[in-house]
Design a protein around this motif. Sequence first.
Motif, short mmCIF file in Angstrom:
data_model
loop_
_atom_site.label_atom_id
_atom_site.label_comp_id
_atom_site.label_asym_id
_atom_site.label_seq_id
_atom_site.Cartn_x
_atom_site.Cartn_y
_atom_site.Cartn_z
N ARG A 216 -8.04 3.17 2.64
CA ARG A 216 -8.32 2.60 1.16
C ARG A 216 -8.13 3.87 0.12
NH1 ARG A 216 -12.54 -0.70 3.77
NH2 ARG A 216 -11.71 -2.62 3.41
N LEU A 217 -8.45 4.92 0.55
CA LEU A 217 -8.19 6.28 -0.39
C LEU A 217 -6.60 6.20 -0.47
CD1 LEU A 217 -10.35 9.12 0.91
CD2 LEU A 217 -10.52 8.13 -1.37
N CYS A 218 -5.93 6.03 0.53
CA CYS A 218 -4.31 6.13 0.40
C CYS A 218 -3.62 4.72 -0.45
CB CYS A 218 -3.76 6.04 1.64
SG CYS A 218 -4.06 7.30 2.94
N GLU A 219 -4.39 3.56 -0.20
CA GLU A 219 -3.81 2.49 -0.85
C GLU A 219 -4.33 2.62 -2.41
OE1 GLU A 219 -6.41 0.08 1.35
OE2 GLU A 219 -4.66 -0.23 3.03
N SER A 220 -5.38 3.07 -2.75
CA SER A 220 -5.72 3.45 -4.30
C SER A 220 -4.71 4.53 -4.91
CB SER A 220 -6.99 3.85 -4.39
OG SER A 220 -8.09 3.04 -3.83
N ILE A 221 -4.41 5.46 -4.27
CA ILE A 221 -3.43 6.39 -4.83
C ILE A 221 -2.09 5.46 -4.78
CG2 ILE A 221 -2.30 8.59 -4.42
CD1 ILE A 221 -4.61 9.69 -3.04
N SER A 259 -6.80 12.05 4.44
CA SER A 259 -6.48 11.81 5.86
C SER A 259 -7.34 12.75 6.88
CB SER A 259 -4.87 11.88 6.21
OG SER A 259 -4.59 13.44 5.94
N VAL A 260 -8.55 13.20 6.51
CA VAL A 260 -9.33 13.70 7.47
C VAL A 260 -9.53 12.85 8.77
CG1 VAL A 260 -10.49 15.10 5.74
CG2 VAL A 260 -11.35 12.93 6.29
N GLY A 261 -9.43 13.55 9.90
CA GLY A 261 -9.66 12.50 11.02
C GLY A 261 -8.57 11.71 11.34
N VAL A 262 -7.41 11.85 10.75
CA VAL A 262 -6.44 10.79 10.94
C VAL A 262 -5.28 11.61 11.43
CG1 VAL A 262 -4.70 9.30 9.75
CG2 VAL A 262 -7.13 9.20 9.07
N ALA A 301 5.61 0.10 15.80
CA ALA A 301 4.53 0.67 16.74
C ALA A 301 3.25 0.34 16.13
CB ALA A 301 4.65 2.28 16.45
N ARG A 302 2.88 -0.27 14.98
CA ARG A 302 1.60 -0.83 14.48
C ARG A 302 1.96 -1.73 13.46
NH1 ARG A 302 -3.70 2.72 12.77
NH2 ARG A 302 -5.16 0.94 13.39
N PRO A 303 2.50 -2.90 13.73
CA PRO A 303 3.08 -3.77 12.60
C PRO A 303 1.82 -4.13 11.67
CG PRO A 303 3.45 -4.63 14.75
CD PRO A 303 3.10 -3.42 14.84
N GLU A 304 0.49 -4.28 12.14
CA GLU A 304 -0.57 -4.64 11.29
C GLU A 304 -0.90 -3.55 10.22
OE1 GLU A 304 -0.89 -3.86 14.64
OE2 GLU A 304 -0.24 -5.57 15.67
N ARG A 305 -0.59 -2.38 10.60
CA ARG A 305 -0.77 -1.26 9.36
C ARG A 305 0.30 -1.52 8.09
NH1 ARG A 305 -3.50 3.24 9.02
NH2 ARG A 305 -4.91 2.13 9.97
N PHE A 306 1.42 -1.86 8.74
CA PHE A 306 2.55 -2.33 7.64
C PHE A 306 2.29 -3.63 6.88
CE2 PHE A 306 4.67 1.09 9.45
CZ PHE A 306 5.62 1.55 8.40
N ALA A 307 1.51 -4.59 7.80
CA ALA A 307 1.23 -5.89 7.09
C ALA A 307 0.13 -5.65 6.10
CB ALA A 307 0.66 -6.88 8.15
N GLN A 308 -0.88 -4.64 6.53
CA GLN A 308 -1.77 -4.36 5.43
C GLN A 308 -1.52 -3.63 4.01
OE1 GLN A 308 -5.19 -2.11 7.42
NE2 GLN A 308 -5.23 -0.94 5.56
N PHE A 309 -0.19 -2.76 4.34
CA PHE A 309 0.12 -2.02 3.56
C PHE A 309 1.04 -3.07 2.38
CE2 PHE A 309 4.62 -0.20 2.34
CZ PHE A 309 4.10 0.52 1.34
N ALA A 310 1.66 -4.06 3.10
CA ALA A 310 2.15 -5.06 1.98
C ALA A 310 1.03 -5.82 1.18
CB ALA A 310 2.82 -6.14 3.12
N VAL A 311 -0.03 -6.39 1.99
CA VAL A 311 -0.86 -7.30 1.02
C VAL A 311 -1.83 -6.33 0.20
CG1 VAL A 311 -2.84 -8.60 1.47
CG2 VAL A 311 -1.10 -8.85 3.27
N ARG A 312 -2.01 -5.26 0.49
CA ARG A 312 -3.13 -4.45 -0.21
C ARG A 312 -2.33 -3.71 -1.32
NH1 ARG A 312 -7.75 -1.46 3.44
NH2 ARG A 312 -8.34 -3.54 4.71
N VAL A 313 -1.06 -3.15 -0.93
CA VAL A 313 -0.73 -2.30 -1.89
C VAL A 313 0.40 -2.88 -2.74
CG1 VAL A 313 1.17 -0.27 -2.42
CG2 VAL A 313 -0.85 -0.12 -0.64
N TRP A 314 1.31 -3.84 -2.32
CA TRP A 314 2.23 -4.91 -2.98
C TRP A 314 1.69 -6.33 -3.11
CZ3 TRP A 314 5.25 -1.53 -5.07
CH2 TRP A 314 5.82 -0.44 -4.31
#
Length: 389
Positions: A216-221, A259-262, A301-314
């Motif tokens: 969420r920090l990433c998405e907010s930025i 991205s601590v712990g990532v 490799a992880r399409p769910e993360r890209f789907a989340q990116f599409a919905v939450r950021v765009w």
Amino acid sequence: MNSFTFYNPTRIMFGPGMADQVGEQVAALGSRKVLLVFGGGSIKQTGLYDRITEQLAASGIAFVELAGVDPNPRLTTVHKGIELCRSEGVELVLAVGGGSVIDAAKAIAAGVPYEGDVWDFYMRKAEVKRALPLATVLTITATGSEMNGNTVITNWKEQLKKAFGSIHTFPKLSILDPTLTFSVPANQTVYGIVDMMSHVFEQYFSLTPNTPLQERLCESILQTVIENGEAALRNPQDLDARSNLMLCGTYALNGGMISVGVQTDWASHGIEHEVSAIYDIAHAAGLAIIFPNWMKYVYQARPERFAQFAVRVWQVDPAGKSTEELALAGIEATRQYFTRIGAPATLGDLNIGEEHLERMAKETVRFGPVGSFKPLHEADVLEILRMSL
Ligand code: NZQ
Ligand code: ZN
């Protein structure tokens, strides 16, 4: 999430007018003689040079100058700076400019107490053990160099552009005065937007599970950059937009706070550095071309993360769409945004053809495969470069 340590010793002074604190603050760091490092002349055109040198004089701080740091700063300039510091007994390096100036200043700070060639740090032949103290006055929002320990330098003779990060090269102090960025031209503003977003991408597209805060920090930025980027392009003197962008740039790459712990990636940056090592293009012009192609190459490799990116950021509407469709829609939205603000889309847009792609791919993996979302070998890098033509 993974276990982590986080360290960031940089003192930030943020706000309109903060540039008038530099003399007093450098004096407070206990240095009586500084190397003033700056670029090709923007700080003279804007009057910032006079504003800073007058403060240094008023605070009783002597200074020598290293002018003319190029974008994609050169090793030769760094060598010159190291010599100046040694011969003049400089106690602190003061960088006034953007990422290029700050990165050169970090290299100088680390190079002064080192007996070998500072390039050793970039080629992983040696590690920084100590450095001169460093302070910065940031004039362009992009790299985050003002609050991290990273530096990227071009060895033009060997056509290599390499980076290192060290706890010893974090600035002690960075002055972030958003009014200094009013004069940044549109193309550089665009590059800054793309660079900050790319820094977030490198940390957001990760396989590490259970990292909701970091995501969420990433998405907010990203959302803040997207909104304020276009506002700053419409009105370069929009203080709110310039302030928000400046804060985003600094948060996006400051020792890993978002991205601590990532487990982070950085393959696209590795690839881009090898393009600019040969063609001397603006770093983020290269990123605007490479990143969407990297996304297309790795998203499975992880399409769910890209789907989340599409919905939450765009704000892509998920109704009736598969994960795969959403993922691809997010990548397309990224490409379209970069194009809408005026960033290049293909290497051809920069007159770059196939000639050196193989060398770039080979050099990208000099120290081993790059990236973690999908580790990339030479053939993968070459494919991404070909997709970017
Ligand atoms: O040289 P001057 O005349 O100052 O002009 C600069 C330069 O031409 C101009 N500029 C800067 N502030 C201005 C201004 N023009 C008008 N008004 C102002 N207030 O902008 C141009 C670009 O400056 P530069 O410092 O090159 O931009 P940026 O901050 O994007 O830095 C790019 C460099 O940083 C590296 C890149 O690879 C590239 O070499 N990076 C450093 C990183 C780090 N240290 O953490 C991470 C990044 O991913 C990146 O790799
Ligand atoms: Zn970058």
